[in-house]
Design an enzyme around this catalytic site. Structure first.
Site, PDB file in Angstrom:
ATOM      1  N   GLU A 114       0.875  -1.184   0.000  1.00 32.48           N
ATOM      2  CA  GLU A 114       0.000   0.000   0.000  1.00 32.48           C
ATOM      3  C   GLU A 114       0.906   1.226   0.000  1.00 32.48           C
ATOM      4  O   GLU A 114       2.132   1.090   0.183  1.00 32.48           O
ATOM      5  CB  GLU A 114      -0.932   0.010   1.222  1.00 32.48           C
ATOM      6  CG  GLU A 114      -2.136  -0.904   1.051  1.00 32.48           C
ATOM      7  CD  GLU A 114      -3.106  -0.868   2.218  1.00 32.48           C
ATOM      8  OE1 GLU A 114      -2.862  -0.123   3.182  1.00 32.48           O
ATOM      9  OE2 GLU A 114      -4.105  -1.598   2.156  1.00 32.48           O
ATOM     10  N   HIS A 240      -8.431  10.169   2.806  1.00 27.85           N
ATOM     11  CA  HIS A 240      -8.055   9.028   1.959  1.00 27.85           C
ATOM     12  C   HIS A 240      -8.126   9.507   0.517  1.00 27.85           C
ATOM     13  O   HIS A 240      -9.107  10.131   0.118  1.00 27.85           O
ATOM     14  CB  HIS A 240      -9.009   7.855   2.185  1.00 27.85           C
ATOM     15  CG  HIS A 240      -8.466   6.572   1.641  1.00 27.85           C
ATOM     16  ND1 HIS A 240      -8.369   6.332   0.293  1.00 27.85           N
ATOM     17  CD2 HIS A 240      -7.968   5.479   2.255  1.00 27.85           C
ATOM     18  CE1 HIS A 240      -7.824   5.137   0.106  1.00 27.85           C
ATOM     19  NE2 HIS A 240      -7.578   4.589   1.286  1.00 27.85           N
ATOM     20  N   ARG A 286       0.071   8.902   1.773  1.00 26.66           N
ATOM     21  CA  ARG A 286      -1.298   9.341   1.542  1.00 26.66           C
ATOM     22  C   ARG A 286      -1.490  10.849   1.459  1.00 26.66           C
ATOM     23  O   ARG A 286      -2.268  11.347   0.656  1.00 26.66           O
ATOM     24  CB  ARG A 286      -2.133   8.838   2.713  1.00 26.66           C
ATOM     25  CG  ARG A 286      -3.312   8.108   2.260  1.00 26.66           C
ATOM     26  CD  ARG A 286      -3.979   7.492   3.430  1.00 26.66           C
ATOM     27  NE  ARG A 286      -4.064   6.063   3.173  1.00 26.66           N
ATOM     28  CZ  ARG A 286      -4.673   5.220   3.966  1.00 26.66           C
ATOM     29  NH1 ARG A 286      -5.213   5.648   5.087  1.00 26.66           N
ATOM     30  NH2 ARG A 286      -4.745   3.959   3.661  1.00 26.66           N
ATOM     31  N   HIS A 347     -10.907  10.514   6.432  1.00 21.95           N
ATOM     32  CA  HIS A 347     -10.770   9.075   6.676  1.00 21.95           C
ATOM     33  C   HIS A 347     -10.282   8.741   8.082  1.00 21.95           C
ATOM     34  O   HIS A 347     -10.796   7.812   8.696  1.00 21.95           O
ATOM     35  CB  HIS A 347      -9.775   8.536   5.636  1.00 21.95           C
ATOM     36  CG  HIS A 347      -9.546   7.065   5.683  1.00 21.95           C
ATOM     37  ND1 HIS A 347     -10.562   6.149   5.519  1.00 21.95           N
ATOM     38  CD2 HIS A 347      -8.411   6.337   5.846  1.00 21.95           C
ATOM     39  CE1 HIS A 347     -10.066   4.913   5.575  1.00 21.95           C
ATOM     40  NE2 HIS A 347      -8.764   5.007   5.798  1.00 21.95           N
ATOM     41  N   ARG A 382      -0.588   9.290   8.991  1.00 22.80           N
ATOM     42  CA  ARG A 382      -0.523   7.845   9.280  1.00 22.80           C
ATOM     43  C   ARG A 382      -0.140   7.042   8.045  1.00 22.80           C
ATOM     44  O   ARG A 382      -0.671   7.271   6.950  1.00 22.80           O
ATOM     45  CB  ARG A 382      -1.879   7.365   9.791  1.00 22.80           C
ATOM     46  CG  ARG A 382      -1.951   5.881  10.036  1.00 22.80           C
ATOM     47  CD  ARG A 382      -3.307   5.488  10.562  1.00 22.80           C
ATOM     48  NE  ARG A 382      -4.343   5.728   9.578  1.00 22.80           N
ATOM     49  CZ  ARG A 382      -4.794   4.810   8.723  1.00 22.80           C
ATOM     50  NH1 ARG A 382      -4.284   3.598   8.707  1.00 22.80           N
ATOM     51  NH2 ARG A 382      -5.755   5.120   7.878  1.00 22.80           N
TER      52      ARG A 382
HETATM   53  C1  SIN Z   1      -7.526   1.249   2.653  1.00 23.83           C
HETATM   54  O1  SIN Z   1      -7.967   0.133   2.421  1.00 23.83           O
HETATM   55  O2  SIN Z   1      -7.042   1.974   1.782  1.00 23.83           O
HETATM   56  C2  SIN Z   1      -7.600   1.756   4.042  1.00 23.83           C
HETATM   57  C3  SIN Z   1      -6.446   1.281   4.799  1.00 23.83           C
HETATM   58  C4  SIN Z   1      -6.106   2.279   5.874  1.00 23.83           C
HETATM   59  O3  SIN Z   1      -6.744   3.304   6.009  1.00 23.83           O
HETATM   60  O4  SIN Z   1      -5.111   2.034   6.554  1.00 23.83           O
END
Ligand code: SIN
Length: 533
Positions: A114, A240, A286, A347, A382
């Site tokens: 991610e 997000h 992010r 988010h 975060r």
């Molecule tokens: C996501 O699935 O993008 C959310 C994961 C997160 O907020 O850590």
């Protein structure tokens, strides 16, 4: 007199609340208070996963480095080291209580990428990881006889010595429990406890568009602040980058794991743009991706950008993201055939109630964990999928700290007054609540969103002050209901976010101001707010 007594009172039933209940159940009786259904929480809606070092190639130092880098120089290194080193043990404990993470063809846990992670370290249950964890923990907790869950009960305020009818000679603020509202019976009563844990999640409902459920109204932070707890870093509200843009879809999350599997952000003309903003491209941290999208939208005047997965193998998309696939399909978008329209939405609350490494707040007997807490592991932004991990690690440490203390004191219930309903009117004007709520959300979204400025923050502050005074006046005169409690908490949280943002005269992590742009003050640390009561 109508009251309850317990050893440990936990407010909130997401991952942090349930894991601490499970861990504390060997040491006494636990009551978990939750505002709606037992499973309803931010945890339940988490898609992507839980970050943890599980592969031979990875190690906690690498996880630490990625977390610190995303956190924009504000993470507490000690707390972050605790997170990354203790995390894997708790993820294994989840496996032992029945959580089923997705596995690859060889039967090994499927680790994915991610944003901000340089190694594959996200464990997931397809695209419904939070639901899998929440339901497994609930089933565990429900099998333990000395844990009682009170659904449909809202936290009104924490009980401290200021509420008691007789002074208890405590010079420091001490918590003895909470007043709660039974939403079904409209009954208000105190729950007295030796130790109290706040794990009420975040406050995404303070913005117009959020991935959070309706219950995310910052109840823990607002109540803790009113009681005199130290609140930290509230300016860092994480947006997000990718939620579905659709008139019928209310900010449905499109997991970051979609980009982890190769999804590409594009302009409406099909041109990828993230490499223009960061060397990690679509997998940049992010804050950077959300700001890049915001910039693209401002430049183009379009209402959304695109997230394209049509180049990926169709059965893989459907196997990994069945929930996202079905949701988009129900709105007429086949994500294997056409790109997904996306926009950022509120988010995650990176700040919260300040705690030490054991969940302790500055209020005696009061702890906080999960999204409600500010442990220091998220800094100014975060890292993706660190939140479920933080919930587990610090819930465990909180439970350990509580179990190791001699905590025998409960005030006599006669010292705790019943809730005074005298003079409360049952207004005909409940619609005012939704008017105030819409105003708060609009102000926060227009002036305290992804990009801020001194002028916008000052404007937001003046307006929120007015609404705050109105809400408190209304609250003091009116019969208490859950929507009114939520409104009171949201306006409080909005005020805390704005005050924190106004005090940060720099751009850092999730707080970006056009008045300071690239300026970072090397000596600027956490933002701390205390209500001196
Ligand atoms: C996501 O699935 O993008 C959310 C994961 C997160 O907020 O850590």
């Amino acid at each position: 007199m109508n009251f309850l007594k317990t050893d440990f009172l936990i407010i909130g039933s997401g991952v942090a609340g349930l894991y601490s209940a499970y861990k504390l159940s060997s040491y006494g009786e636990v009551i978990v208070v939750t505002k709606k259904y037992d499973y309803e929480s931010n945890t339940f809606y988490a898609q992507g996963g839980i970050a943890s070092v599980f592969s031979e190639k990875d190690d906690p130092e690498k996880h630490l480095k990625d977390t610190l880098e995303a956190g924009a120089g504000l993470c507490d290194i000690e707390a972050t080291r605790v997170l990354v080193t203790e995390g894997p043990k708790h993820v294994r404990e989840l496996l032992s209580i029945g959580v089923e993470f997705s596995r690859n063809k060889a039967g090994e846990i499927d680790l994915v990428l991610e944003g901000g992670h340089r190694e594959k370290r996200i464990l997931h249950a397809k695209d419904r990881t939070g639901k899998e964890i929440e339901l497994a923990l609930l089933s565990k907790v429900k099998s333990i006889s000395n844990i009682k869950i009170l659904e449909n009960h809202s936290l009104i305020d924490l009980i401290t010595q200021h509420h008691l009818t007789k002074s208890l000679e405590h010079s420091e603020i001490t918590c003895y429990g909470a007043y709660v509202l039974d939403n079904k019976k409209s009954d208000i009563f105190p729950i007295l406890a030796k130790k109290i844990i706040l794990s009420t999640g975040g406050a995404g409902q303070v913005y117009l568009h959020t991935t959070n459920p309706d219950i995310s109204t910052g109840d823990g932070v607002a109540c803790a602040y009113r009681a005199g707890a130290i609140i930290k870093n509230m300016e860092f509200y994480q947006f997000h980058p990718t939620t579905l843009y659709h008139e019928k879809g209310d900010s449905f999350l499109i997991s970051e794991a979609v980009r982890g599997k190769g999804g590409i952000l594009k302009r409406l003309d099909g041109e990828p743009f993230m490499k223009e903003y960061h060397p990690m491209g679509d997998l940049a941290p992010r804050d950077i991706v959300a700001r890049a999208i915001d910039n693209e939208l401002k430049k183009s005047g379009e209402p959304h950008v695109l997230l394209d997965v049509t180049h990926l193998i169709k059965p893989d998309i459907m196997a990994n993201f069945p929930y996202i696939f079905e949701k988009c399909k129900s709105l007429g978008i086949d994500i294997t055939e056409s790109a997904i329209p996306v926009v950022p939405a509120a988010h995650y609350m990176c700040g919260g109630v300040a705690t030490d490494l054991f969940g302790r707040t500055n209020i005696i007997n009061l702890y906080a964990c999960g999204e409600t807490a500010s442990t220091g592991v998220h800094g100014g932004n975060r890292l993706a999928s660190n939140s479920l991990l933080e919930g587990l690690v610090f819930a465990d440490r909180t439970a350990k700290d509580i179990s190791e203390q001699k905590c025998g004191f409960l005030p006599e219930h006669e010292l705790v007054p019943q809730w005074d309903k005298e003079g409360m009117i049952n207004t005909e004007e409940w619609v005012l609540i939704s008017h105030d709520l819409n105003e708060i959300k609009t102000i926060m979204s227009n002036y305290v969103g992804i990009v801020r400025s001194n002028l916008r923050l000052e404007r937001a502050y003046r307006r929120i002050q007015l609404i705050y005074d109105e809400v408190i006046d209304y609250y003091n005169r009116t019969v208490i209901t859950n929507p009114l409690l939520e409104l009171r908490n949201l306006v409080q949280v909005a005020e805390l976010i704005i005050r924190s943002a106004m005090s940060r005269k720099e751009s850092r992590g999730l707080h970006y101001s056009t008045d300071y742009k690239e300026d970072r003050n090397p000596s600027r640390n956490d933002t701390v707010i205390i209500n001196h009561i």
